[in-house]
Design a protein around this motif. Structure first.
Motif, PDB file in Angstrom:
ATOM      1  N   VAL A  40      40.108 -60.888 -26.477  1.00 27.91           N
ATOM      2  CA  VAL A  40      40.221 -60.103 -25.638  1.00 27.91           C
ATOM      3  C   VAL A  40      39.751 -59.007 -25.908  1.00 27.91           C
ATOM      4  N   ARG A  41      38.558 -59.163 -23.957  1.00 27.44           N
ATOM      5  CA  ARG A  41      38.752 -58.128 -23.486  1.00 27.44           C
ATOM      6  C   ARG A  41      37.975 -58.244 -22.581  1.00 27.44           C
ATOM      7  N   GLY A  42      38.366 -57.253 -21.572  1.00 21.67           N
ATOM      8  CA  GLY A  42      37.312 -57.894 -20.187  1.00 21.67           C
ATOM      9  C   GLY A  42      37.361 -56.064 -19.302  1.00 21.67           C
ATOM     10  N   ARG A  43      37.293 -56.753 -17.606  1.00 22.85           N
ATOM     11  CA  ARG A  43      36.463 -55.962 -17.003  1.00 22.85           C
ATOM     12  C   ARG A  43      37.753 -56.020 -15.418  1.00 22.85           C
ATOM     13  N   LEU A  44      38.509 -55.634 -14.647  1.00 21.46           N
ATOM     14  CA  LEU A  44      39.019 -55.683 -13.781  1.00 21.46           C
ATOM     15  C   LEU A  44      38.031 -55.001 -12.570  1.00 21.46           C
ATOM     16  N   VAL A  45      37.174 -55.705 -11.652  1.00 18.72           N
ATOM     17  CA  VAL A  45      35.820 -54.797 -10.509  1.00 18.72           C
ATOM     18  C   VAL A  45      37.482 -54.863  -9.755  1.00 18.72           C
ATOM     19  N   THR A 164      31.082 -68.536  -9.262  1.00 23.92           N
ATOM     20  CA  THR A 164      32.488 -68.423 -10.460  1.00 23.92           C
ATOM     21  C   THR A 164      31.230 -69.905 -11.280  1.00 23.92           C
ATOM     22  N   ASP A 165      30.806 -70.947 -10.868  1.00 29.55           N
ATOM     23  CA  ASP A 165      30.258 -71.718 -12.116  1.00 29.55           C
ATOM     24  C   ASP A 165      29.397 -71.326 -12.226  1.00 29.55           C
ATOM     25  N   MET A 166      28.759 -71.158 -11.418  1.00 27.04           N
ATOM     26  CA  MET A 166      26.990 -70.648 -11.711  1.00 27.04           C
ATOM     27  C   MET A 166      26.856 -70.308 -13.142  1.00 27.04           C
ATOM     28  N   THR A 167      27.630 -68.727 -12.699  1.00 29.03           N
ATOM     29  CA  THR A 167      27.130 -67.245 -14.007  1.00 29.03           C
ATOM     30  C   THR A 167      27.873 -68.725 -15.388  1.00 29.03           C
ATOM     31  N   SER A 174      22.863 -69.365 -22.182  1.00 29.28           N
ATOM     32  CA  SER A 174      22.238 -68.846 -22.540  1.00 29.28           C
ATOM     33  C   SER A 174      22.784 -67.499 -23.774  1.00 29.28           C
ATOM     34  N   GLU A 175      24.007 -67.242 -22.943  1.00 28.42           N
ATOM     35  CA  GLU A 175      24.415 -66.852 -24.252  1.00 28.42           C
ATOM     36  C   GLU A 175      25.519 -66.958 -24.931  1.00 28.42           C
ATOM     37  N   GLN A 176      26.113 -68.814 -25.100  1.00 26.47           N
ATOM     38  CA  GLN A 176      26.591 -69.520 -25.945  1.00 26.47           C
ATOM     39  C   GLN A 176      28.230 -68.540 -26.478  1.00 26.47           C
ATOM     40  N   LEU A 177      28.349 -67.635 -25.008  1.00 34.20           N
ATOM     41  CA  LEU A 177      29.608 -66.794 -25.448  1.00 34.20           C
ATOM     42  C   LEU A 177      31.225 -67.744 -24.277  1.00 34.20           C
ATOM     43  N   ASP A 178      32.097 -67.621 -25.264  1.00 37.89           N
ATOM     44  CA  ASP A 178      33.132 -67.774 -23.598  1.00 37.89           C
ATOM     45  C   ASP A 178      33.707 -66.973 -23.349  1.00 37.89           C
ATOM     46  N   THR A 179      33.285 -67.334 -22.076  1.00 37.43           N
ATOM     47  CA  THR A 179      34.385 -65.889 -20.582  1.00 37.43           C
ATOM     48  C   THR A 179      35.118 -66.591 -19.953  1.00 37.43           C
ATOM     49  N   TYR A 180      35.291 -66.210 -19.019  1.00 36.35           N
ATOM     50  CA  TYR A 180      36.014 -66.543 -18.311  1.00 36.35           C
ATOM     51  C   TYR A 180      36.581 -65.335 -16.661  1.00 36.35           C
ATOM     52  N   VAL A 181      35.449 -65.681 -16.001  1.00 40.79           N
ATOM     53  CA  VAL A 181      34.588 -65.093 -14.426  1.00 40.79           C
ATOM     54  C   VAL A 181      36.089 -65.863 -13.131  1.00 40.79           C
ATOM     55  N   LYS A 182      36.772 -64.652 -12.022  1.00 43.29           N
ATOM     56  CA  LYS A 182      37.054 -65.277 -10.900  1.00 43.29           C
ATOM     57  C   LYS A 182      36.402 -64.026 -10.426  1.00 43.29           C
ATOM     58  N   LEU A 183      35.987 -64.548  -9.079  1.00 44.41           N
ATOM     59  CA  LEU A 183      34.932 -63.510  -7.992  1.00 44.41           C
ATOM     60  C   LEU A 183      36.034 -63.718  -6.839  1.00 44.41           C
ATOM     61  N   ALA A 184      36.299 -62.510  -6.119  1.00 41.79           N
ATOM     62  CA  ALA A 184      37.197 -63.009  -4.559  1.00 41.79           C
ATOM     63  C   ALA A 184      36.331 -61.855  -3.413  1.00 41.79           C
ATOM     64  N   LEU A 197      37.392 -59.973 -11.749  1.00 44.30           N
ATOM     65  CA  LEU A 197      38.002 -60.720 -13.110  1.00 44.30           C
ATOM     66  C   LEU A 197      37.328 -61.116 -14.047  1.00 44.30           C
ATOM     67  N   LEU A 198      36.918 -60.226 -15.514  1.00 45.28           N
ATOM     68  CA  LEU A 198      35.470 -60.721 -16.837  1.00 45.28           C
ATOM     69  C   LEU A 198      36.693 -61.110 -17.489  1.00 45.28           C
TER      70      LEU A 198
END
Length: 321
Positions: A40-45, A164-167, A174-184, A197-198
């Motif tokens: 797991v890796r990620g970024r908090l913006v 979030t759903d669209m991403t 397209s990327e076939q990559l497991d991701t989790y995205v939360k936008l606020a 949060l990605l």
């Protein structure tokens, strides 16, 4: 939260032909991280006052500002995962009241965005959300590194109720990559704030395969996404909490490791000089047609500033030349 807000209205700023927009930098706006010995890796913006600077100039309706804020935070987070020199952009284009949503971020963290809205159609919309605002269309992510490099672009149809759903659809298809995205994004007592949060599942890591089998890696990924879902929008947008505190609340028991933070800045790149070069490509007849009572007005959509040029002072170029 650490930030360096400045107003740039002085002589040096005006010398470059820039409009009076904020000279604003948030040094620790992006916090990259990973979970030790987990895939797991990620970024908090967290944009802090930069969100208010980007959104507040436009007078958007709240539902438009919310979506635009989510878009710029998301774009910054996605750009931070790439090694490139140029700009990374998100563009959503549909047949709804919000016909265009655009955000882009340079490799140095200069961030900008705007939304093009049909006000009459928006007024007749009963339940505005990302899906009804955008309608049917496409979502595109583009990495542009200049004319000497190939441009990468991924495009998918707009699907889902939220950005979030669209991403998520984009990454799955397209990327076939497991991701989790939360936008606020919301307007707070301190102005507009936006956050993203990605999380990404790291695939094909040989060192990890020696320590965890596929089932254990899947369980570690699921645990991380379950924890990520516990964070609230209020926590993501609260200036009283640092990004480090937010991540510690989520992942302190999962081997959280913080990487080097990255800055974000108010990134509109418009200037009088750049627009003069554009006008120099028009013929005399075209310039005369563009002028209104001797003045040509060009509006930067990103910073919502009108540049005015005296038609009589512009260079003359004959049609066809």
């Amino acid at each position: 939260m650490s930030q360096i807000p400045q107003k740039a209205n002085g002589p040096m700023f005006d010398a470059f032909g820039r409009p009076p927009v904020p000279d604003l930098v948030v040094p620790r706006a992006i916090l990259p991280f990973h979970l030790d010995e987990r895939p797991v890796r990620g970024r908090l913006v967290r944009l802090g006052p930069l969100a208010d600077a980007l959104l507040g100039r436009h007078g958007y309706q709240p539902e438009i500002a919310k979506l635009a804020g989510e878009a710029v935070a998301l774009t910054a987070g996605l750009a931070a995962a790439l090694k490139f020199e140029g700009s990374f952009s998100l563009q959503a284009k549909g047949d709804g009241p919000l016909s265009m949503l655009l955000a882009d971020c340079t490799h140095a963290g200069a961030l900008r965005g705007y939304a093009k809205v049909n006000q009459e159609r928006l007024a007749g919309l009963e339940a505005p959300n990302a899906a009804t605002l955008l309608g049917k269309g496409y979502l595109a992510f583009t990495c542009d590194q200049g004319p000497d490099m190939d441009r990468y672009q991924g495009i998918v149809a707009i699907e889902g109720e939220t950005l979030t759903d669209m991403t998520g659809e984009y990454f799955r298809n397209s990327e076939q990559l497991d991701t989790y995205v939360k936008l606020a994004c919301a307007e707070t007592p301190n102005g507009w704030r936006a956050s993203a949060l990605l999380l990404e599942r790291v695939a094909g890591a040989g060192w990890l395969d020696k320590q965890m089998d596929q089932e254990e890696q899947q369980e570690a990924w699921q645990n991380a996404t379950i924890l990520a879902r516990t964070i609230t929008n209020e926590e993501l947008l609260d200036d009283r909490l640092s990004g480090e505190q937010v991540l510690h609340r989520l992942f302190h028991a999962e081997g959280l490791r913080l990487d080097r933070p990255k800055p974000l800045s108010y990134g509109c790149r418009c200037s009088r000089e750049r627009l003069l070069n554009v006008l120099g490509g028009f013929s005399t007849d075209d310039l005369d047609h563009m002028a209104d009572e001797g003045t040509i007005t060009m509006t930067c959509e990103f910073c919502n500033f009108d540049f005015r040029f005296d038609r009589a002072t512009l260079p003359v170029r004959e049609a066809g030349v």
